[in-house]
Design a protein around this motif. Sequence first.
Motif, mmCIF file in Angstrom:
data_model
loop_
_atom_site.group_PDB
_atom_site.id
_atom_site.type_symbol
_atom_site.label_atom_id
_atom_site.label_comp_id
_atom_site.label_asym_id
_atom_site.label_seq_id
_atom_site.Cartn_x
_atom_site.Cartn_y
_atom_site.Cartn_z
ATOM 1 N N PHE A 291 0.658 -1.290 0.067
ATOM 2 C CA PHE A 291 0.041 0.143 0.064
ATOM 3 C C PHE A 291 0.963 1.132 0.023
ATOM 4 O O PHE A 291 0.471 2.259 -0.775
ATOM 5 C CB PHE A 291 -0.814 -0.002 1.299
ATOM 6 C CG PHE A 291 -1.706 1.338 1.592
ATOM 7 C CD1 PHE A 291 -2.692 1.624 0.639
ATOM 8 C CD2 PHE A 291 -1.350 2.119 2.532
ATOM 9 C CE1 PHE A 291 -3.222 3.047 0.910
ATOM 10 C CE2 PHE A 291 -1.826 3.299 2.892
ATOM 11 C CZ PHE A 291 -2.989 3.626 1.956
ATOM 12 N N GLY A 292 1.680 1.299 0.881
ATOM 13 C CA GLY A 292 2.943 2.343 0.982
ATOM 14 C C GLY A 292 3.435 2.646 -0.528
ATOM 15 O O GLY A 292 3.720 3.797 -1.190
ATOM 16 N N ALA A 293 3.859 1.642 -1.178
ATOM 17 C CA ALA A 293 4.710 1.723 -2.200
ATOM 18 C C ALA A 293 3.822 2.257 -3.213
ATOM 19 O O ALA A 293 4.391 3.053 -4.214
ATOM 20 C CB ALA A 293 5.262 0.408 -2.549
ATOM 21 N N LEU A 294 2.539 1.821 -3.335
ATOM 22 C CA LEU A 294 1.700 2.126 -4.216
ATOM 23 C C LEU A 294 1.513 3.788 -4.159
ATOM 24 O O LEU A 294 1.339 4.391 -5.215
ATOM 25 C CB LEU A 294 0.624 1.517 -3.988
ATOM 26 C CG LEU A 294 -0.679 1.769 -5.094
ATOM 27 C CD1 LEU A 294 -0.207 1.006 -6.467
ATOM 28 C CD2 LEU A 294 -2.208 1.043 -4.922
ATOM 29 N N ILE A 295 1.132 4.114 -2.923
ATOM 30 C CA ILE A 295 0.889 5.754 -3.044
ATOM 31 C C ILE A 295 1.989 6.402 -3.401
ATOM 32 O O ILE A 295 2.021 7.652 -3.953
ATOM 33 C CB ILE A 295 0.118 6.055 -1.903
ATOM 34 C CG1 ILE A 295 0.970 5.452 -0.468
ATOM 35 C CG2 ILE A 295 -1.396 5.429 -1.623
ATOM 36 C CD1 ILE A 295 0.767 6.270 0.871
ATOM 37 N N VAL A 296 3.243 5.977 -2.981
ATOM 38 C CA VAL A 296 4.357 6.657 -2.996
ATOM 39 C C VAL A 296 4.697 6.724 -4.678
ATOM 40 O O VAL A 296 4.835 7.754 -5.269
ATOM 41 C CB VAL A 296 5.715 6.425 -2.300
ATOM 42 C CG1 VAL A 296 7.060 6.827 -3.072
ATOM 43 C CG2 VAL A 296 5.476 6.353 -1.014
ATOM 44 N N LEU A 297 4.492 5.637 -5.222
ATOM 45 C CA LEU A 297 4.815 5.400 -6.737
ATOM 46 C C LEU A 297 3.823 6.388 -7.565
ATOM 47 O O LEU A 297 4.059 7.320 -8.368
ATOM 48 C CB LEU A 297 4.437 4.050 -7.071
ATOM 49 C CG LEU A 297 5.276 3.340 -8.285
ATOM 50 C CD1 LEU A 297 6.881 3.445 -8.025
ATOM 51 C CD2 LEU A 297 4.768 2.285 -8.911
ATOM 52 N N LEU A 298 2.486 6.289 -7.044
ATOM 53 C CA LEU A 298 1.353 7.132 -7.692
ATOM 54 C C LEU A 298 1.772 8.493 -7.637
ATOM 55 O O LEU A 298 1.584 9.450 -8.475
ATOM 56 C CB LEU A 298 -0.072 6.795 -7.084
ATOM 57 C CG LEU A 298 -0.537 5.547 -7.457
ATOM 58 C CD1 LEU A 298 -1.709 5.323 -6.922
ATOM 59 C CD2 LEU A 298 -0.897 5.367 -9.026
ATOM 60 N N ALA A 299 2.366 8.879 -6.239
ATOM 61 C CA ALA A 299 2.732 10.462 -6.052
ATOM 62 C C ALA A 299 3.835 10.861 -6.913
ATOM 63 O O ALA A 299 3.865 12.033 -7.506
ATOM 64 C CB ALA A 299 2.952 10.727 -4.528
ATOM 65 N N ILE A 300 4.644 9.904 -7.066
ATOM 66 C CA ILE A 300 6.008 10.216 -7.962
ATOM 67 C C ILE A 300 5.319 10.563 -9.293
ATOM 68 O O ILE A 300 5.889 11.534 -9.952
ATOM 69 C CB ILE A 300 7.057 8.967 -7.907
ATOM 70 C CG1 ILE A 300 7.754 9.108 -6.293
ATOM 71 C CG2 ILE A 300 7.930 9.363 -8.945
ATOM 72 C CD1 ILE A 300 8.762 7.882 -6.034
ATOM 73 N N ILE B 192 8.868 3.979 7.140
ATOM 74 C CA ILE B 192 9.274 5.580 7.629
ATOM 75 C C ILE B 192 10.282 5.904 6.369
ATOM 76 O O ILE B 192 10.151 6.943 5.803
ATOM 77 C CB ILE B 192 10.321 5.371 8.790
ATOM 78 C CG1 ILE B 192 9.348 4.864 9.983
ATOM 79 C CG2 ILE B 192 11.142 6.641 8.997
ATOM 80 C CD1 ILE B 192 8.545 5.918 10.552
ATOM 81 N N PHE B 193 10.973 4.968 5.979
ATOM 82 C CA PHE B 193 12.128 5.503 4.678
ATOM 83 C C PHE B 193 11.302 5.629 3.676
ATOM 84 O O PHE B 193 11.639 6.405 2.621
ATOM 85 C CB PHE B 193 13.016 4.360 4.686
ATOM 86 C CG PHE B 193 14.171 4.762 5.691
ATOM 87 C CD1 PHE B 193 15.292 5.629 5.330
ATOM 88 C CD2 PHE B 193 14.092 4.194 7.087
ATOM 89 C CE1 PHE B 193 16.193 6.271 6.400
ATOM 90 C CE2 PHE B 193 15.268 4.507 7.855
ATOM 91 C CZ PHE B 193 16.265 5.643 7.727
ATOM 92 N N MET B 194 10.411 4.902 3.100
ATOM 93 C CA MET B 194 9.685 4.983 1.957
ATOM 94 C C MET B 194 8.474 5.957 1.802
ATOM 95 O O MET B 194 8.652 6.901 1.335
ATOM 96 C CB MET B 194 9.217 3.477 1.415
ATOM 97 C CG MET B 194 8.499 3.725 0.056
ATOM 98 S SD MET B 194 8.018 1.763 -0.288
ATOM 99 C CE MET B 194 6.639 1.487 0.840
#
Lengths: 310, 268
Positions: A291-300, B192-194
């Motif tokens: 979930f975290g990776a997805l929102i970060v990726l979308l935001a990027i 935290i880091f991601m």
Amino acid sequence: MNKNASGKAWGKGHWLLASVTLLLLLGVALLLGASSAQALDENNCLSCHGTPGLTKTNGNGDVISLFVDEKKVNTAAHRYIDCTTCHTAEPHKVETALTKLSLAQKCGSCHEYQYRLHLDSVHGRQLVYGNSDVATCVDCHSSDGSPHSVIRVLEYAAPAYKKNIAQTCARCHGDEGLMASYGIVDKVYESYMRSFHGKAMQLGAYEISQLDKATCANCHGYHDIKPASDPASPVAGLENLAATCEQCHTGAGVKFASGFLGHREASTDNVPVAYYTEIFFSSFLVIVIGFGALIVLLAIVRYSLNRWRE
Amino acid sequence: MATLVRTVTLKKQAEDQIARFDIHQRIQHGMMMISFIFLVLTGFPLKFSSAGISQWWVALWGGIEATRAVHYAAAWVMVASCLYHGGYLLYTVLVLKRPFPIRIFPTPRDARDFFLEIMYFTGLRKEGPHFDRFSWREKFDYWAIFWGIPIMAGSGFILMFPVAATNIFPGWIVPVALIAHSDEAMLALTWIFMVHIFFTHLAPGIFPLNKSMFTGKVSRERYIREHPLEYERMVSVRRPEPEPEAEPVPEFPAPPVTPGPEEEKETE
């Protein structure tokens, strides 16, 4: 007594210079002349046996190496014991075949106590029957299996040095095929290295003060090592196991010992609650991080597009 | 209530800064951040003990006993920061009679904001959601600690005192604690880091470093952009005449909207 040294050809300064030079030369000579310790070799055996490739063919037609590595024997624990102490007074007349048992017997002629314990161990009992799979003295005390390379246990390179014990046991106990033929299916080495004991042993330095964690021998015994199925083993049954834990974990009881997974992974029939905890946390980890990776990726992607359109 | 503070920067340009975090919140965050970093530095090699770099790293600290001692010490600091946080909350609510910081609690609006933000990221909307005092991401970070700390501290203390733990709980508590501690640590570290570092430091308009958790202040321009709803409320409830005797009231984390005095302080 000469009170007027300055008048002489060899004044105080000259003497000083000469002494310093002499000392320096002596030091250099000592450094150049210094070599590692020489093994005691009263009968000059190494003049022949120190030649690589020296072999003989025995009665069965087997080629046997007669080479003794001088380098190794020079640093061996028994370097100051002459060859003939073990190889008898007339070494060339020896006719008895060299077996693992005869090798152990030879060690036992001095190390009697350890030899007797060994004979009563899971390894030693098999040794008596001529089983050559089992470990004997040199398998754990010599890095290459040769009695000429046996070094003291407290040397960092010794296979029986505490930091190296697990790797030494794993030479055989990490061999799945060999272990399977004895019905040992647990991956003892891997499971030990997964445990805190194994991790701490691996991460710790070589100083013995840093190695106060349990390794194989601390729970299973040394020369008198017994199978876990033997009631005399320190790890047989929860009562024995708890007493063994208690050696380090003061106050540890049967409940404490019951938390030990054995050398197996947690599963539905081995501490199931640990097995389900593992499933829960690893799924939870994957879901949340996904979930975290997805929102970060979308935001990027969004921020990059915004920047690009500017 | 957030306080408007006008400060003068080093360049002598007057820049509007809005106080967002009080000194206690900053200390709590600092304690948690520093202890977290040390816990990671000393705990991570254990997870990847077979890697050569782990062995090198532990040796650099002075051996496994040294990293272990630091890990224990940092764990106590982290627990202390949580006790500080809870204690401070009780103190502000019960003794100082400040309103309970209701704004940190998740609401249906956060779910809506989350979907709006995803729609914005994926291009289904032209604009992202407008946040109040805390965005859904900030709330997520905050509440994640309420899950993470009991897991990490609970399992950590079991591993710290395994014999005492098995006097109370069954024996399986120790292997279970080890699994929980190891996996939850990975989760916290990755998050935290991601996620945390990305949205609070690396996102456009903030990069490279967001100092607001250390200075306690956020520029007016950024406040309007990141917390427009709270900003509007702050401006609208502000009285034209500031009360000089009123102390700036630090928030914890945010009181509900109560029409009250809003202080403006001039610092030169």
